[in-house]
Design a protein around this motif. Structure first.
Motif, PDB file in Angstrom:
ATOM      1  N   HIS A   1      12.691   4.131   6.052  1.00  0.00           N
ATOM      2  CA  HIS A   1      11.981   5.012   6.782  1.00  0.00           C
ATOM      3  C   HIS A   1      10.922   4.215   7.643  1.00  0.00           C
ATOM      4  O   HIS A   1      10.165   5.160   8.125  1.00  0.00           O
ATOM      5  CB  HIS A   1      11.376   6.164   5.917  1.00  0.00           C
ATOM      6  CG  HIS A   1      12.437   6.923   5.231  1.00  0.00           C
ATOM      7  ND1 HIS A   1      13.205   6.845   4.146  1.00  0.00           N
ATOM      8  CD2 HIS A   1      12.636   8.363   5.673  1.00  0.00           C
ATOM      9  CE1 HIS A   1      13.971   7.763   4.066  1.00  0.00           C
ATOM     10  NE2 HIS A   1      13.915   8.668   4.760  1.00  0.00           N
TER      11      HIS A   1
ATOM     12  N   PHE B   1      11.611   3.286   1.062  1.00  0.00           N
ATOM     13  CA  PHE B   1      10.617   3.138   2.179  1.00  0.00           C
ATOM     14  C   PHE B   1      10.793   2.483   3.265  1.00  0.00           C
ATOM     15  O   PHE B   1      10.696   2.998   4.464  1.00  0.00           O
ATOM     16  CB  PHE B   1       9.149   2.932   1.576  1.00  0.00           C
ATOM     17  CG  PHE B   1       8.477   3.802   0.760  1.00  0.00           C
ATOM     18  CD1 PHE B   1       8.841   4.368  -0.455  1.00  0.00           C
ATOM     19  CD2 PHE B   1       7.117   4.152   1.052  1.00  0.00           C
ATOM     20  CE1 PHE B   1       8.270   5.467  -1.049  1.00  0.00           C
ATOM     21  CE2 PHE B   1       6.327   4.899   0.494  1.00  0.00           C
ATOM     22  CZ  PHE B   1       6.942   5.516  -0.747  1.00  0.00           C
TER      23      PHE B   1
ATOM     24  N   LEU C   1       9.792  11.818   2.293  1.00  0.00           N
ATOM     25  CA  LEU C   1       9.118  10.594   3.018  1.00  0.00           C
ATOM     26  C   LEU C   1       9.172  11.123   4.672  1.00  0.00           C
ATOM     27  O   LEU C   1       8.383  10.554   5.297  1.00  0.00           O
ATOM     28  CB  LEU C   1      10.002   9.538   3.250  1.00  0.00           C
ATOM     29  CG  LEU C   1       9.922   8.922   1.521  1.00  0.00           C
ATOM     30  CD1 LEU C   1      10.845   7.608   1.317  1.00  0.00           C
ATOM     31  CD2 LEU C   1       8.388   8.421   1.201  1.00  0.00           C
TER      32      LEU C   1
ATOM     33  N   SER D   1      -1.501   3.589   9.874  1.00  0.00           N
ATOM     34  CA  SER D   1      -0.867   2.351   9.260  1.00  0.00           C
ATOM     35  C   SER D   1       0.795   2.893   8.776  1.00  0.00           C
ATOM     36  O   SER D   1       1.050   4.271   9.053  1.00  0.00           O
ATOM     37  CB  SER D   1      -1.450   2.049   8.110  1.00  0.00           C
ATOM     38  OG  SER D   1      -1.120   2.727   7.013  1.00  0.00           O
ATOM     39  N   ARG D   2       1.667   2.043   8.370  1.00  0.00           N
ATOM     40  CA  ARG D   2       2.931   2.420   7.955  1.00  0.00           C
ATOM     41  C   ARG D   2       2.886   2.490   6.353  1.00  0.00           C
ATOM     42  O   ARG D   2       3.992   2.751   5.711  1.00  0.00           O
ATOM     43  CB  ARG D   2       3.987   1.274   8.110  1.00  0.00           C
ATOM     44  CG  ARG D   2       3.656   0.117   7.633  1.00  0.00           C
ATOM     45  CD  ARG D   2       4.414  -1.168   8.292  1.00  0.00           C
ATOM     46  NE  ARG D   2       4.290  -2.250   7.837  1.00  0.00           N
ATOM     47  CZ  ARG D   2       4.992  -2.935   6.750  1.00  0.00           C
ATOM     48  NH1 ARG D   2       5.707  -2.371   6.111  1.00  0.00           N
ATOM     49  NH2 ARG D   2       4.473  -4.064   6.004  1.00  0.00           N
ATOM     50  N   TYR D   3       1.805   2.678   5.634  1.00  0.00           N
ATOM     51  CA  TYR D   3       1.700   2.627   4.357  1.00  0.00           C
ATOM     52  C   TYR D   3       1.336   4.260   3.685  1.00  0.00           C
ATOM     53  O   TYR D   3       0.670   5.000   4.561  1.00  0.00           O
ATOM     54  CB  TYR D   3       0.338   1.699   3.628  1.00  0.00           C
ATOM     55  CG  TYR D   3       0.644   0.428   4.150  1.00  0.00           C
ATOM     56  CD1 TYR D   3       1.503  -0.502   3.330  1.00  0.00           C
ATOM     57  CD2 TYR D   3      -0.032  -0.302   5.083  1.00  0.00           C
ATOM     58  CE1 TYR D   3       1.697  -1.663   3.746  1.00  0.00           C
ATOM     59  CE2 TYR D   3       0.048  -1.517   5.335  1.00  0.00           C
ATOM     60  CZ  TYR D   3       0.961  -2.183   4.665  1.00  0.00           C
ATOM     61  OH  TYR D   3       1.237  -3.524   4.961  1.00  0.00           O
ATOM     62  N   LEU D   4       2.072   4.524   2.783  1.00  0.00           N
ATOM     63  CA  LEU D   4       1.846   5.785   1.968  1.00  0.00           C
ATOM     64  C   LEU D   4       1.408   5.681   0.692  1.00  0.00           C
ATOM     65  O   LEU D   4       1.798   4.536  -0.146  1.00  0.00           O
ATOM     66  CB  LEU D   4       3.327   6.464   1.816  1.00  0.00           C
ATOM     67  CG  LEU D   4       3.646   7.769   2.895  1.00  0.00           C
ATOM     68  CD1 LEU D   4       3.828   7.170   4.259  1.00  0.00           C
ATOM     69  CD2 LEU D   4       4.884   8.292   2.296  1.00  0.00           C
TER      70      LEU D   4
ATOM     71  N   ARG E   1       0.883   9.242   6.236  1.00  0.00           N
ATOM     72  CA  ARG E   1       0.644   7.914   6.049  1.00  0.00           C
ATOM     73  C   ARG E   1      -1.022   7.775   5.930  1.00  0.00           C
ATOM     74  O   ARG E   1      -1.702   8.675   5.956  1.00  0.00           O
ATOM     75  CB  ARG E   1       0.955   7.224   7.295  1.00  0.00           C
ATOM     76  CG  ARG E   1       2.421   7.239   7.575  1.00  0.00           C
ATOM     77  CD  ARG E   1       2.982   6.587   8.643  1.00  0.00           C
ATOM     78  NE  ARG E   1       4.303   6.994   9.284  1.00  0.00           N
ATOM     79  CZ  ARG E   1       5.021   6.020   9.935  1.00  0.00           C
ATOM     80  NH1 ARG E   1       4.647   4.667  10.046  1.00  0.00           N
ATOM     81  NH2 ARG E   1       6.252   6.435  10.250  1.00  0.00           N
TER      82      ARG E   1
ATOM     83  N   LEU F   1       8.377   2.480   6.517  1.00  0.00           N
ATOM     84  CA  LEU F   1       7.291   2.667   5.566  1.00  0.00           C
ATOM     85  C   LEU F   1       7.337   1.727   4.642  1.00  0.00           C
ATOM     86  O   LEU F   1       8.113   1.144   4.539  1.00  0.00           O
ATOM     87  CB  LEU F   1       7.196   4.102   4.905  1.00  0.00           C
ATOM     88  CG  LEU F   1       7.492   5.595   5.751  1.00  0.00           C
ATOM     89  CD1 LEU F   1       7.835   6.628   5.052  1.00  0.00           C
ATOM     90  CD2 LEU F   1       6.281   5.519   6.740  1.00  0.00           C
TER      91      LEU F   1
END
Length: 259
Positions: A130, A127, A95, A104-107, A100, A132
């Motif tokens: 971190h 997540f 991570l 954004s903060r999305y994975l 990303r 995320l």
């Protein structure tokens, strides 16, 4: 079609995973995506320890090279580096520094197709530690999110497929709870088009009707029948949401505002 759609999940980069096999196929895919209306494509090759070792530096370099080639060819796509992160015991250690979905903060995360929900909630907390949040790829293809699990396993699934029961209620389902916890969900255009079978299509349409998707992706792996899949998938979405909401979904408006 407009030219401002965003494809959040695509295996466009050549020879990195099970996607495009070579540069020629990548260019064919890129032309198709652009002609359909995509202006931005998130290049998300698999990242699986012991399988596809596509670390961030490798993906970024591949995107830079591919972007130059698209520019030279006059194909108006903006490529964004990313990964399709496989949910397993190795993911937490990847991570830090992970790619990303844009700014954004999305994975983007792929849940094993036959995994149970027990893997999912601990992932959300990991997540969050971190900074995320998971963007779960094609939940309609994962049995962990099958609403029939709550109504009798195989019997419930058969009842749903054969139309013997009313539409499943999702209020207390795993997918709704994960959305409350901060997960977001990406639907495959091919799922809405029926390219993964009837049951997957019905789950995709069910989740769509309940407003669970924040964005969509082609999940394109090759140029073969890509155009037909995109057209059929969009038509199915439009039939449920109407033109305006369907266009917003393909633009990624929901993910941009966190919904």
């Amino acid at each position: 079609m407009p030219s401002d759609f965003t494809d959040y999940h695509c295996h466009l980069l050549p020879a990195l995973d099970d996607g495009a096999v070579d540069l020629r196929e990548s260019l064919d895919m890129a032309r198709t995506l652009s002609s359909f209306g995509f202006g931005t494509v998130h290049c998300t090759p698999h990242l699986i320890r012991g399988g596809y070792e596509n670390d961030p530096a490798r993906v970024v370099r591949a995107v830079q090279l591919m972007q130059r080639r698209l520019d030279d060819e006059g194909i108006p796509l903006r490529l964004v580096p990313g990964n399709e992160h496989y949910l397993d015991q190795y993911l937490p250690e990847m991570l830090h520094g992970a790619l990303r979905s844009g700014d954004s903060r999305y994975l983007l995360v792929e849940v094993p197709f036959h995994a149970g929900p027990e893997l999912l909630r601990p992932m959300v907390q990991t997540f969050a530690e971190h900074g995320l949040a998971p963007l779960i790829a094609h939940p309609e293809r994962c049995t962990a999110f099958d609403p029939a699990r709550a109504v009798g396993g195989v019997r419930g699934a058969l009842s749903m497929v054969l139309g013997r029961d009313a539409e499943p209620q999702l209020e207390d389902s795993e997918i709704v709870e994960l959305k409350r916890l901060g997960c977001r969900f990406q639907g495959n255009l091919g799922s809405f088009a029926g390219y993964y079978g009837y049951e997957v299509r019905e789950r995709a349409l069910l989740f769509l009707r309940h407003g669970l998707y924040s964005c969509v992706g082609s999940d394109g792996h090759s140029s073969e029948k890509l155009w037909e899949m995109l057209v059929a998938g969009f038509a199915a979405i439009e039939s449920i949401l109407g033109a305006g909401e369907a266009l917003d979904l393909l633009r990624g408006a929901r993910l941009a505002n966190g919904s």
